[in-house]
Write a protein that holds these residues in place. Structure first.
Motif, short mmCIF file in Angstrom:
data_model
loop_
_atom_site.label_atom_id
_atom_site.label_comp_id
_atom_site.label_asym_id
_atom_site.label_seq_id
_atom_site.Cartn_x
_atom_site.Cartn_y
_atom_site.Cartn_z
N MET A 1 112.54 123.24 27.79
CA MET A 1 111.40 122.60 28.43
C MET A 1 111.65 121.09 28.56
SD MET A 1 107.35 122.70 27.34
CE MET A 1 107.28 124.47 27.63
N LYS A 2 111.34 120.55 29.72
CA LYS A 2 111.58 119.13 29.97
C LYS A 2 110.72 118.26 29.07
CE LYS A 2 111.69 115.72 33.69
NZ LYS A 2 111.48 115.48 35.15
N LYS A 3 111.30 117.19 28.53
CA LYS A 3 110.55 116.27 27.69
C LYS A 3 109.71 115.35 28.57
CE LYS A 3 112.66 118.25 24.35
NZ LYS A 3 111.97 119.37 23.67
N ARG A 4 108.48 115.15 28.18
CA ARG A 4 107.53 114.40 28.99
C ARG A 4 107.02 113.17 28.23
NH1 ARG A 4 107.95 116.53 34.16
NH2 ARG A 4 107.86 118.82 34.08
N ASN A 5 106.56 112.19 29.00
CA ASN A 5 105.81 111.07 28.46
C ASN A 5 104.33 111.40 28.65
OD1 ASN A 5 108.09 109.51 27.82
ND2 ASN A 5 108.21 108.74 29.91
N VAL A 6 103.61 111.52 27.55
CA VAL A 6 102.22 111.98 27.61
C VAL A 6 101.31 110.97 26.90
CG1 VAL A 6 100.63 113.86 27.05
CG2 VAL A 6 103.03 114.37 27.56
N ALA A 7 100.17 110.72 27.50
CA ALA A 7 99.16 109.85 26.88
C ALA A 7 97.86 110.62 26.73
CB ALA A 7 98.94 108.60 27.72
N PHE A 8 97.10 110.24 25.72
CA PHE A 8 95.75 110.76 25.53
C PHE A 8 94.78 109.60 25.69
CE2 PHE A 8 98.38 113.79 23.31
CZ PHE A 8 97.73 115.01 23.43
N LEU A 9 93.62 109.89 26.26
CA LEU A 9 92.55 108.90 26.31
C LEU A 9 91.32 109.51 25.68
CD1 LEU A 9 91.24 106.26 27.03
CD2 LEU A 9 90.97 107.04 29.39
N HIS A 10 90.94 108.96 24.53
CA HIS A 10 89.81 109.50 23.74
C HIS A 10 88.87 108.34 23.41
CE1 HIS A 10 87.77 112.13 20.86
NE2 HIS A 10 87.72 111.09 20.05
N PRO A 11 87.55 108.53 23.53
CA PRO A 11 86.63 107.39 23.38
C PRO A 11 86.58 106.74 22.00
CG PRO A 11 85.43 109.46 23.65
CD PRO A 11 86.86 109.75 23.95
N ASP A 12 86.53 107.52 20.94
CA ASP A 12 86.33 106.94 19.60
C ASP A 12 87.18 107.74 18.62
OD1 ASP A 12 85.43 106.14 17.08
OD2 ASP A 12 83.40 105.81 17.77
N LEU A 13 88.31 107.15 18.19
CA LEU A 13 89.27 107.88 17.37
C LEU A 13 88.90 107.76 15.89
CD1 LEU A 13 91.79 109.58 17.93
CD2 LEU A 13 93.17 107.56 17.46
N GLY A 14 87.79 108.38 15.53
CA GLY A 14 87.33 108.35 14.15
C GLY A 14 87.64 109.66 13.44
N LEU A 15 86.66 110.16 12.70
CA LEU A 15 86.80 111.41 11.96
C LEU A 15 85.84 112.44 12.54
CD1 LEU A 15 86.88 109.92 8.35
CD2 LEU A 15 88.80 110.99 9.53
N GLY A 16 86.35 113.56 12.97
CA GLY A 16 85.51 114.60 13.55
C GLY A 16 86.37 115.69 14.16
N GLY A 17 85.73 116.78 14.57
CA GLY A 17 86.47 117.89 15.14
C GLY A 17 87.20 117.53 16.43
N ALA A 18 86.54 116.77 17.31
CA ALA A 18 87.17 116.37 18.57
C ALA A 18 88.39 115.49 18.30
CB ALA A 18 86.16 115.64 19.45
N GLU A 19 88.24 114.58 17.35
CA GLU A 19 89.36 113.69 17.01
C GLU A 19 90.50 114.46 16.36
OE1 GLU A 19 85.96 111.79 18.04
OE2 GLU A 19 86.07 112.95 16.17
N ARG A 20 90.14 115.42 15.52
CA ARG A 20 91.17 116.22 14.87
C ARG A 20 91.99 117.00 15.91
NH1 ARG A 20 94.12 115.55 10.70
NH2 ARG A 20 95.75 116.13 12.18
N LEU A 21 91.30 117.50 16.94
CA LEU A 21 92.00 118.23 17.98
C LEU A 21 92.99 117.33 18.70
CD1 LEU A 21 90.77 120.85 20.43
CD2 LEU A 21 91.83 118.81 21.37
N ILE A 22 92.57 116.11 19.05
CA ILE A 22 93.45 115.18 19.76
C ILE A 22 94.65 114.84 18.90
CG2 ILE A 22 93.62 112.84 20.66
CD1 ILE A 22 92.19 114.84 22.48
N VAL A 23 94.43 114.59 17.62
CA VAL A 23 95.53 114.27 16.71
C VAL A 23 96.48 115.45 16.60
CG1 VAL A 23 96.13 113.73 14.31
CG2 VAL A 23 94.22 112.55 15.42
N ASP A 24 95.94 116.66 16.45
CA ASP A 24 96.80 117.85 16.35
C ASP A 24 97.60 118.06 17.63
OD1 ASP A 24 95.94 118.37 13.81
OD2 ASP A 24 94.48 119.90 14.37
N ALA A 25 96.95 117.85 18.77
CA ALA A 25 97.65 118.00 20.05
C ALA A 25 98.80 117.00 20.15
CB ALA A 25 96.68 117.82 21.21
#
Length: 430
Positions: A1-25
């Motif tokens: 699989m080709k290596k990609r340059n990927v960025a995430f844009l998330h509003p508030d990188l604190g502690l929570g389920g949404a943040e945990r998902l972004i970090v895991d991804a």
């Protein structure tokens, strides 16, 4: 699989389920060899996941944080939109200058940035919808209803600009279709990508069982007293329904057999003193505990570390999860990965993760129903139900390993990423 340059844009990188998902991804993409950066409008190194402080192999850039979060306590959604747009414009500026160019940008929660990224950069844009914001917003006054009209229109319109839309559960997929009717008419259907959790090894769980007391406050350890402990992990927000756990414990104790060891409840959760609701609801819960005379049965743990979270999971007999119509809910997965049964409401995301009477119990959202589940789990054997909890815990971990591992999540995410790149930006339609 080709290596990609990927960025995430998330509003508030604190502690929570949404943040945990972004970090895991981000972690999964990094482990697959992709170059990853996260952009956010807020990141407090003292209140964040450990990997975002540099150990995760990805960069974290804060932009747009100079714009206020609210104006005189109002317009929170509008200010969040503006802050995220500023972060997106900063990303576009870096791309224009050739300092940071990305094959794909994964946006979550705030869709308003999608057209900016689409038209000002060459990146494919994937949008991860945790839940339509228009359904989360309260509309208590006519003025608030008028205020939300343009925001709701913007949310639906900009979501439709994404190259690919993902949602966190089949429940959210159904809600998405009903809520974004204009997108449904265009045949736009989001794909389901369940969040995942890292799964500790049996050795790590054994070590946690042996060392949890040393990682928690002595008074808290003493409070538990060696009896069954029920654990709730949720942000201190009213929509999380934490009071249901307190009321259920009260109902359970009224009918509990006298021979049962002391049962306690620990209410642990993210707490942000900047948020009035966090402050107010924590006090409301403390008042409820006092009103029901449960001061010797209930303890609060606010803003814990990852190590303390693992210790609490090791110490508990079961996890009580009370939010109704939760779009997914990462806590049940974390609990099951730690070999703990989950008692949850029988709607929303937990229906897809908790197997009733196999890895826990799915209950009607009433104190009586939850109290009944407590009795089934804790009063079926002379040891306070711990043998049955262990059996359910074993089944719970096996379920998470098979269906919700982070490795499986990473593979599915990469497949979606490649599909977005190869389809030339064509959003999926039925």
């Amino acid at each position: 699989m080709k290596k990609r340059n990927v960025a995430f844009l998330h509003p508030d990188l604190g502690l929570g389920g949404a943040e945990r998902l972004i970090v895991d991804a981000a972690l999964e993409l990094v482990s697959a060899g992709h170059a990853v950066d996260i952009y956010t409008t807020y990141h407090d190194p003292q209140r964040c996941f450990e990997e975002t402080r540099g150990s995760g192999g990805f960069g974290v850039t804060v932009a747009g944080d100079w714009f206020p979060r609210h104006i005189a306590g109002r317009f929170l959604a509008l200010c969040a939109y503006i802050r995220c747009i500023l972060a997106a414009l900063y990303m576009a500026w870096l791309s224009f200058k050739g300092k940071a160019q990305y094959d794909a940008v994964i946006v979550d929660q705030v869709s308003v940035v999608i057209p900016f990224l689409k038209h000002l950069t060459r990146s494919r844009v994937l949008f991860y919808c945790h839940f339509p914001d228009m359904l989360l917003a309260q509309r208590r006054s006519q003025l608030k209803k008028l205020y939300r009209i343009p925001l709701d229109w913007v949310e639906q319109t900009t979501t439709g600009h994404a190259d690919l839309v993902l949602v966190n559960s089949a429940f959210t997929q159904g809600v998405f279709k009903k809520t974004f009717s204009r997108l449904a008419e265009r045949g736009i259907v989001p794909d389901v990508l369940h969040p995942a959790v890292p799964i500790p090894s049996d050795g790590e769980l054994q070590e946690a069982d042996a060392t949890w007391e040393a990682k928690l406050d002595r008074d808290l350890v003493s409070f538990m007293g060696g009896g069954p402990m029920l654990l709730s992990i949720n942000r201190f927000e009213r929509k999380k329904g934490i009071s249901l756990a307190v009321q259920a414990l009260h109902e359970f104790l009224i009918r509990a057999p006298g021979s049962l060891p002391k049962v306690t409840l620990v209410l642990a959760g993210g707490f942000d003193a900047r948020l009035p609701e966090n402050v107010q609801h924590l006090q409301e819960l403390k008042d409820l505990v006092r009103e029901l005379d449960l001061h010797d049965r209930v303890r609060f743990v606010v803003s814990f570390t990852d190590s303390q979270r693992a210790a609490l999971l090791a110490a508990c007999t079961a996890v009580v999860y009370t939010p109704q119509f939760e779009h997914f809910g990462i806590v049940p997965l974390e609990a099951m990965a730690a070999k703990k049964p989950v008692i949850a409401v029988n709607n929303g995301g937990p229906v897809e993760t908790v197997a009733h009477e196999e890895t826990g119990y799915l209950c009607e959202p009433t104190p009586a129903a939850f109290a009944s589940a407590f009795r089934q789990l804790l009063c079926v054997s002379e040891d306070g139900g711990t043998s049955d909890a262990r059996q359910m815990g074993e089944a719970a971990k096996a379920r998470v390993q098979a269906q919700f591992s982070r490795a499986a999540f990473g593979c599915k995410l990469q497949a979606h990423l490649e599909a977005a790149m190869k389809d030339g930006g064509k959003i999926r339609r039925t």
